[in-house]
Motif scaffolding. Sequence first.
Motif, PDB file in Angstrom:
ATOM      1  N   UNK A  13       0.863  -1.186   0.000  1.00  0.00           N
ATOM      2  CA  UNK A  13       0.000   0.000   0.000  1.00  0.00           C
ATOM      3  C   UNK A  13       0.895   1.230   0.000  1.00  0.00           C
ATOM      4  N   UNK A  14       0.705   2.111  -0.978  1.00  0.00           N
ATOM      5  CA  UNK A  14       1.476   3.349  -1.088  1.00  0.00           C
ATOM      6  C   UNK A  14       0.531   4.520  -0.857  1.00  0.00           C
ATOM      7  N   UNK A  15       0.920   5.431   0.047  1.00  0.00           N
ATOM      8  CA  UNK A  15       0.140   6.642   0.305  1.00  0.00           C
ATOM      9  C   UNK A  15       1.078   7.848   0.314  1.00  0.00           C
ATOM     10  N   UNK A  16       0.544   8.989  -0.076  1.00  0.00           N
ATOM     11  CA  UNK A  16       1.341  10.215  -0.053  1.00  0.00           C
ATOM     12  C   UNK A  16       0.430  11.429  -0.050  1.00  0.00           C
ATOM     13  N   UNK A  17       0.868  12.460   0.657  1.00  0.00           N
ATOM     14  CA  UNK A  17       0.170  13.741   0.622  1.00  0.00           C
ATOM     15  C   UNK A  17       0.915  14.741  -0.268  1.00  0.00           C
ATOM     16  N   UNK A  18       1.993  14.291  -0.912  1.00  0.00           N
ATOM     17  CA  UNK A  18       2.747  15.140  -1.830  1.00  0.00           C
ATOM     18  C   UNK A  18       2.041  15.213  -3.180  1.00  0.00           C
ATOM     19  N   UNK A  19       2.316  16.244  -3.956  1.00  0.00           N
ATOM     20  CA  UNK A  19       1.789  16.359  -5.314  1.00  0.00           C
ATOM     21  C   UNK A  19       2.783  15.686  -6.255  1.00  0.00           C
ATOM     22  N   UNK A  53       3.599   4.164 -11.681  1.00  0.00           N
ATOM     23  CA  UNK A  53       2.270   4.744 -11.813  1.00  0.00           C
ATOM     24  C   UNK A  53       2.384   6.204 -12.231  1.00  0.00           C
ATOM     25  N   UNK A  54       1.618   6.609 -13.240  1.00  0.00           N
ATOM     26  CA  UNK A  54       1.437   8.027 -13.561  1.00  0.00           C
ATOM     27  C   UNK A  54       0.331   8.527 -12.645  1.00  0.00           C
ATOM     28  N   UNK A  55       0.564   9.629 -11.963  1.00  0.00           N
ATOM     29  CA  UNK A  55      -0.416  10.157 -11.019  1.00  0.00           C
ATOM     30  C   UNK A  55      -1.068  11.397 -11.633  1.00  0.00           C
ATOM     31  N   UNK A  56      -2.386  11.367 -11.847  1.00  0.00           N
ATOM     32  CA  UNK A  56      -3.063  12.560 -12.374  1.00  0.00           C
ATOM     33  C   UNK A  56      -2.954  13.734 -11.405  1.00  0.00           C
ATOM     34  N   UNK A  57      -2.931  14.938 -11.935  1.00  0.00           N
ATOM     35  CA  UNK A  57      -2.823  16.135 -11.112  1.00  0.00           C
ATOM     36  C   UNK A  57      -4.006  16.210 -10.149  1.00  0.00           C
ATOM     37  N   UNK A  58      -3.701  16.454  -8.882  1.00  0.00           N
ATOM     38  CA  UNK A  58      -4.732  16.574  -7.865  1.00  0.00           C
ATOM     39  C   UNK A  58      -5.282  15.259  -7.349  1.00  0.00           C
ATOM     40  N   UNK A  59      -4.708  14.146  -7.767  1.00  0.00           N
ATOM     41  CA  UNK A  59      -5.218  12.840  -7.346  1.00  0.00           C
ATOM     42  C   UNK A  59      -4.842  12.538  -5.901  1.00  0.00           C
ATOM     43  N   UNK A  60      -5.668  11.756  -5.255  1.00  0.00           N
ATOM     44  CA  UNK A  60      -5.360  11.253  -3.918  1.00  0.00           C
ATOM     45  C   UNK A  60      -4.546   9.982  -4.113  1.00  0.00           C
ATOM     46  N   UNK A  61      -3.370   9.958  -3.512  1.00  0.00           N
ATOM     47  CA  UNK A  61      -2.481   8.809  -3.703  1.00  0.00           C
ATOM     48  C   UNK A  61      -2.698   7.820  -2.565  1.00  0.00           C
ATOM     49  N   UNK A  62      -3.379   6.748  -2.894  1.00  0.00           N
ATOM     50  CA  UNK A  62      -3.578   5.631  -1.982  1.00  0.00           C
ATOM     51  C   UNK A  62      -3.754   4.388  -2.854  1.00  0.00           C
ATOM     52  N   UNK A  63      -2.625   3.779  -3.212  1.00  0.00           N
ATOM     53  CA  UNK A  63      -2.625   2.662  -4.139  1.00  0.00           C
ATOM     54  C   UNK A  63      -2.396   1.358  -3.379  1.00  0.00           C
TER      55      UNK A  63
END
Length: 153
Positions: free
Chosen positions: A78-84, A103-113
Amino acid sequence: MDRRKFLGVGLAAFAAIVAPGTDLRAVDFRATMPKAWEVEKTVDGIKALYGNAGLKKSDKLKFKAPKLAENGGSIPITVTSSLDLESIALFQDANPRCLSCVFSVPKGAIIEYDFRIKMRQTAVVTIVGKERGTGTLYTASKEIDVSIGGCGG
């Protein structure tokens, strides 16, 4: 108008309003960075994918994984981040190729994979996240003990 039709029209209208302002295009890292997928060591894989930028540890990039994986064929991560972040990559030295996923992270996405990986033996797993705009690389790592190998072990 029945409820299903109302919900369908509402969802379509919402998507039409939100979608133009959202960039959901994923980067095909296998096509754009093919050498990163051929490297055997994590240090070399990070350089092949992200260049020579220095890594910073941050408590805003976290991942959970079991200390002891009873079966290396299916290890939950499980990967989580509050960074952009614009991308997140997972590296490990247990398998013939160190890069497991990006993973490509869309702008403004909540990161919890949540996902699963295979490891054939005990190794250190390293997560690297590239911050959007600055290009700063953040990292976190953890050793996972594998009792039964998942890649033919």
